[in-house]
Design an enzyme around this catalytic site. Structure first.
Site, PDB file in Angstrom:
ATOM      1  N   GLY A  11       4.221  16.449 -15.330  1.00  0.00           N
ATOM      2  CA  GLY A  11       3.269  16.381 -16.571  1.00  0.00           C
ATOM      3  C   GLY A  11       1.808  16.153 -15.888  1.00  0.00           C
ATOM      4  O   GLY A  11       0.748  15.805 -16.435  1.00  0.00           O
ATOM      5  N   LYS A  15      -0.859  16.156  -9.518  1.00  0.00           N
ATOM      6  CA  LYS A  15       0.424  16.542  -8.369  1.00  0.00           C
ATOM      7  C   LYS A  15       0.404  18.196  -8.144  1.00  0.00           C
ATOM      8  O   LYS A  15       0.438  18.403  -7.080  1.00  0.00           O
ATOM      9  CB  LYS A  15       1.770  16.132  -8.978  1.00  0.00           C
ATOM     10  CG  LYS A  15       2.687  16.202  -7.871  1.00  0.00           C
ATOM     11  CD  LYS A  15       3.947  15.383  -8.641  1.00  0.00           C
ATOM     12  CE  LYS A  15       4.012  14.126  -8.102  1.00  0.00           C
ATOM     13  NZ  LYS A  15       5.417  13.467  -8.514  1.00  0.00           N
ATOM     14  N   ASP A  69      10.771  14.123  -6.523  1.00  0.00           N
ATOM     15  CA  ASP A  69      11.137  12.622  -6.848  1.00  0.00           C
ATOM     16  C   ASP A  69      10.672  11.701  -5.684  1.00  0.00           C
ATOM     17  O   ASP A  69      11.397  12.272  -4.641  1.00  0.00           O
ATOM     18  CB  ASP A  69      12.322  12.376  -7.633  1.00  0.00           C
ATOM     19  CG  ASP A  69      12.210  11.002  -8.240  1.00  0.00           C
ATOM     20  OD1 ASP A  69      11.614  10.672  -9.213  1.00  0.00           O
ATOM     21  OD2 ASP A  69      13.028  10.012  -7.786  1.00  0.00           O
ATOM     22  N   PHE A 148      -3.042   6.363  -3.895  1.00  0.00           N
ATOM     23  CA  PHE A 148      -2.472   5.970  -5.019  1.00  0.00           C
ATOM     24  C   PHE A 148      -1.247   4.911  -4.614  1.00  0.00           C
ATOM     25  O   PHE A 148      -0.860   4.851  -3.600  1.00  0.00           O
ATOM     26  CB  PHE A 148      -1.835   6.755  -6.267  1.00  0.00           C
ATOM     27  CG  PHE A 148      -0.728   7.691  -5.653  1.00  0.00           C
ATOM     28  CD1 PHE A 148      -0.864   8.638  -4.930  1.00  0.00           C
ATOM     29  CD2 PHE A 148       0.585   7.365  -6.426  1.00  0.00           C
ATOM     30  CE1 PHE A 148       0.290   9.552  -4.784  1.00  0.00           C
ATOM     31  CE2 PHE A 148       1.597   8.156  -5.952  1.00  0.00           C
ATOM     32  CZ  PHE A 148       1.649   9.115  -5.272  1.00  0.00           C
ATOM     33  N   TYR A 150       1.606   2.392  -3.553  1.00  0.00           N
ATOM     34  CA  TYR A 150       1.806   1.793  -2.616  1.00  0.00           C
ATOM     35  C   TYR A 150       0.837   2.126  -1.142  1.00  0.00           C
ATOM     36  O   TYR A 150       0.999   1.245  -0.264  1.00  0.00           O
ATOM     37  CB  TYR A 150       2.964   1.586  -2.287  1.00  0.00           C
ATOM     38  CG  TYR A 150       4.126   1.013  -3.214  1.00  0.00           C
ATOM     39  CD1 TYR A 150       4.148  -0.328  -3.557  1.00  0.00           C
ATOM     40  CD2 TYR A 150       4.681   2.032  -4.173  1.00  0.00           C
ATOM     41  CE1 TYR A 150       5.100  -0.645  -4.568  1.00  0.00           C
ATOM     42  CE2 TYR A 150       5.393   1.507  -4.969  1.00  0.00           C
ATOM     43  CZ  TYR A 150       5.550   0.055  -5.547  1.00  0.00           C
ATOM     44  OH  TYR A 150       6.466  -0.142  -6.386  1.00  0.00           O
TER      45      TYR A 150
END
Ligand code: IMP
Length: 193
Positions: A11, A15, A69, A148, A150
């Site tokens: 969403g 990305k 993922d 973004f 880590y």
């Protein structure tokens, strides 16, 4: 012009932009699903969660779909935060603080970013699955404002700056996501989907 259009199970417009940037020149273009995209990510591995997301995108779009993922796995913390990377604490800064605190007693700072990608057909059946990893270590202090998550505490192997100190193009050459995506793009280009 793109000759293969694939739904990206996400969403997140950022990305799709990043992934299309890496896919430039391949003739493959990724588009976001139209309609509500709310997968239940209750898998126990990156691979399982990427499959859950890809199947959900294929279900709502009726089209070939790709999902990713990803997360950070820290060796001394037995792979934590892993699949819980996005939920480790409430805000991005709190997640970094918690990681540095939990890792403070350990000398071993080794870590890796992992990205699983799954491509499914219109019926939600797996066409291909790949994994990309970027190895490095967790720094003592955060540094940098790019990227973004880590990135400010992750120093990739062979560098003495964090991922958040790197320009986006440099991160895109070595990241877990770009390694996985390039493997997936090779498959898509060499298949007749
Ligand atoms: P996602 O599966 O791509 O949404 O990533 C899940 C979580 O992993 C993110 O919310 C971040 O906390 C972390 N993560 C994944 N990729 C990166 C990256 O490239 N840099 C920093 N953190 C990342």
């Amino acid at each position: 012009m793109a000759n293969k259009i694939i739904v990206l199970a996400s969403g997140n417009p950022h990305k799709v932009k990043e992934i299309n940037e890496i896919a430039k020149g391949t003739g493959i273009e990724f588009v976001l699903p139209t309609g509500e995209f709310n997968p239940i990510e209750n898998g126990l591995t990156f691979e399982e969660n990427s499959l859950i997301k890809a199947k959900e995108a294929a279900r709502i779009s009726g089209k070939i779909s790709l999902a990713d993922d990803s997360g950070l796995c820290v060796e001394a913390l037995n792979g934590e935060p892993g699949i819980y990377s996005a939920r480790y604490a409430q805000t991005p800064q709190e997640r970094i603080n918690k990681l540095l605190k939990n890792l403070a007693p350990f000398g071993n700072r080794k870590a890796k970013f992992v990205c699983a990608m799954t491509l499914v057909n219109e019926k939600g059946e797996i066409l291909h699955q790949v994994l990309g990893e970027c190895h490095g270590k967790i720094t003592d202090k955060q540094s940098g404002t790019n990227g973004f998550g880590y990135d400010p505490v992750f120093m990739p192997e062979g560098y003495n700056i964090t991922m958040a100190d790197m320009p986006e193009e440099q991160k895109n050459k070595i990241s877990h996501r770009s390694i996985a995506l390039n493997r997936m793009l090779d498959f898509i280009q060499n298949s007749n989907i």
